[in-house]
Scaffold this motif. Structure first.
Motif, mmCIF file in Angstrom:
data_model
loop_
_atom_site.group_PDB
_atom_site.id
_atom_site.type_symbol
_atom_site.label_atom_id
_atom_site.label_comp_id
_atom_site.label_asym_id
_atom_site.label_seq_id
_atom_site.Cartn_x
_atom_site.Cartn_y
_atom_site.Cartn_z
ATOM 1 N N PHE A 69 0.847 -1.186 0.000
ATOM 2 C CA PHE A 69 0.000 0.000 0.000
ATOM 3 C C PHE A 69 0.887 1.242 0.000
ATOM 4 N N CYS A 70 0.602 2.182 -0.895
ATOM 5 C CA CYS A 70 1.416 3.388 -0.948
ATOM 6 C C CYS A 70 0.637 4.508 -1.611
ATOM 7 N N HIS A 71 1.088 5.742 -1.405
ATOM 8 C CA HIS A 71 0.474 6.903 -2.033
ATOM 9 C C HIS A 71 0.783 6.914 -3.522
ATOM 10 N N MET A 72 -0.077 7.581 -4.264
ATOM 11 C CA MET A 72 0.004 7.508 -5.720
ATOM 12 C C MET A 72 1.251 8.186 -6.288
ATOM 13 N N LYS A 103 -7.517 13.331 -5.324
ATOM 14 C CA LYS A 103 -6.838 14.253 -6.223
ATOM 15 C C LYS A 103 -5.601 13.592 -6.825
ATOM 16 N N ASP A 104 -4.769 12.971 -5.989
ATOM 17 C CA ASP A 104 -3.575 12.283 -6.471
ATOM 18 C C ASP A 104 -3.945 11.038 -7.266
ATOM 19 N N PHE A 105 -5.003 10.379 -6.850
ATOM 20 C CA PHE A 105 -5.466 9.181 -7.548
ATOM 21 C C PHE A 105 -5.852 9.534 -8.978
ATOM 22 N N ASP A 106 -6.628 10.586 -9.122
ATOM 23 C CA ASP A 106 -7.052 11.050 -10.447
ATOM 24 C C ASP A 106 -5.846 11.488 -11.277
#
Length: 424
Positions: A69-72, A103-106
């Motif tokens: 699991f990690c940030h985009m 926001k980062d996902f998009d």
């Protein structure tokens, strides 16, 4: 929009290009990922992605997938570095993410902007949840390194299963339905929502049933035609299973050392006199690209075919030759490995008896209305795209169809809509 022209960035002859722009700066400047990839591979957890990636690698595809699991933006950095090479690259995404930062996902998915097809591996949602409930997890306290005097039964005492969410995974000694809710979240069940983030949506759906041993080779041949990669030739490999009953027990490291015979102790000696043996599966060795270095010598240690054909005993060629020269050490190693496999088979039978089936999951939903309606609302939203473009796949999902029928009989349309309005 990107602050630089992506066409020029992909040209290494340009003074400023992807090879000399740091990934962190590229993210801040909204630069699309380097276009050195041939297709995008999407998958949900619990859908057989490890097997399919091992198949890709067998066909000489270079596929990178985050399994933590990690940030985009960290995911972008890694893909940015990965795409600097000139192989047949595949950009892969599975739901190992923290999608609360939409926001980062998009942004991440908008920066995958090459006009190429997308392969989406899917599976009956109820079967996915069954696998989640039964999912083993690596226990940090388990025995990883063995020697000639390691008690074979002690090796298997520490198999654990995924428990509840938290800062770290919670460990459970056996599968439990009480942990089922941890899998029923948007991030894990994303399908339509995930597709909607993409700029280009030439989606090809592949059901997990198509990559099971009986069909996998033919499926990979078909995919090779569609996605223009090298066709497989080793049919036997595609009949193997990367996880299955062996998951949670292997891989293990075995160190054969004559000191254990002389001293009769259980110290794991890792010095130059030790001969390293990898106890693993064919597909696992292939998945981690160990196949060129380690050779399967299973037949040298066993006088009969193993019950689990995918299990293998792997050594480097020179190490096997060194072991073969020492008769007493070879005989002791052979005896130990035979005892090990016998104990492993006994333990697998005990663990299999603990596992839940899809019918158990359905019965749990039958008795837990709130959780049932939560799953119903998520799937109504996330299966919109596949129902529209591949209704035949959805129709083949036996347990999902039973779940739908259950909801219709127990809840009715009006109550489901009320729950949906409340969640919105």
């Amino acid at each position: 929009p990107s602050l630089l022209d992506p066409k020029k960035l992909n040209d290494e002859k340009e003074k400023i290009n992807y090879t000399n722009i740091p990934a962190e700066l590229a993210w801040e400047m909204n630069l699309p990922l380097p276009d050195n990839y041939e297709f995008v591979f999407l998958t949900g957890m619990l859908s057989g992605h490890s097997a399919l990636i091992s198949f890709f690698r067998k066909c000489e595809l270079n596929c990178f997938l985050h399994t933590t699991f990690c940030h985009m933006h960290y995911r972008y950095y890694d893909f940015y570095a990965f795409l600097q090479n000139k192989q047949f690259n595949v950009v892969a995404y599975s739901q190992f993410s923290l999608s609360y930062n939409m926001k980062d996902f998009d942004k991440f998915f908008k920066l995958i902007d090459k006009k190429i097809p997308i392969l989406f591996l899917v599976r009956d949602p109820i079967s996915r949840l069954k696998t989640g409930t039964n999912h083993p997890i690596a226990n940090p306290n388990s025995i990883k390194d063995l020697n000639l005097n390691t008690n074979v039964y002690d090796v298997f005492k520490n198999k654990m299963y995924v428990g509840d969410f938290g800062k770290n995974f919670c460990y459970s000694e056996e599968p439990s339905m009480k942990y089922l809710p941890r899998w029923i979240i948007n991030d894990i069940l994303f399908q339509t929502s995930l597709i909607n983030f993409l700029r280009y949506r030439d989606i090809f759906y592949l059901d997990m049933e198509e990559i099971k041993p009986a069909r996998a080779f033919d499926t990979m041949c078909d995919l090779a035609d569609k996605f223009n990669f090298k066709k497989p030739t080793d049919k036997h490999f595609f009949e193997g299973i990367i996880n299955g009953d062996l998951i949670g027990f292997i891989p293990l490291n075995f160190y054969a050392n004559k000191k254990n015979i002389i001293k009769n102790d259980d110290v794991v000696y890792k010095d130059e006199s030790s001969i390293y043996i990898l106890i693993s599966s064919f597909n696992h060795v292939e998945y981690y690209k160990q196949s060129k270095e380690y050779i399967n010598f299973t037949k040298e240690f066993f006088d009969h075919p193993l019950k689990y054909e995918n299990l293998g005993i792997f050594l480097k060629q020179q190490e096997f030759e060194r072991l073969k020269k020492d008769n007493s050490l070879f005989d002791a190693t052979k005896k130990y490995l035979n005892n090990f496999v016998e104990a492993l088979e006994e333990r697998i039978e005990l663990e299999r008896a603990k596992l839940f089936k899809e019918k158990d999951v359905l019965n749990y939903f039958k008795e837990n209305k709130e959780l049932r309606l939560k799953l119903k609302n998520i799937l109504d939203k996330e299966l919109v795209h596949i129902k529209k473009y591949r209704p035949d796949i959805v129709a083949s999902w036996k347990y999902y169809q039973e779940f739908e029928k259950m909801c219709e009989e127990l809840d009715g349309e009006s109550e489901i809509k009320q729950i949906e309005n409340n969640s919105n």
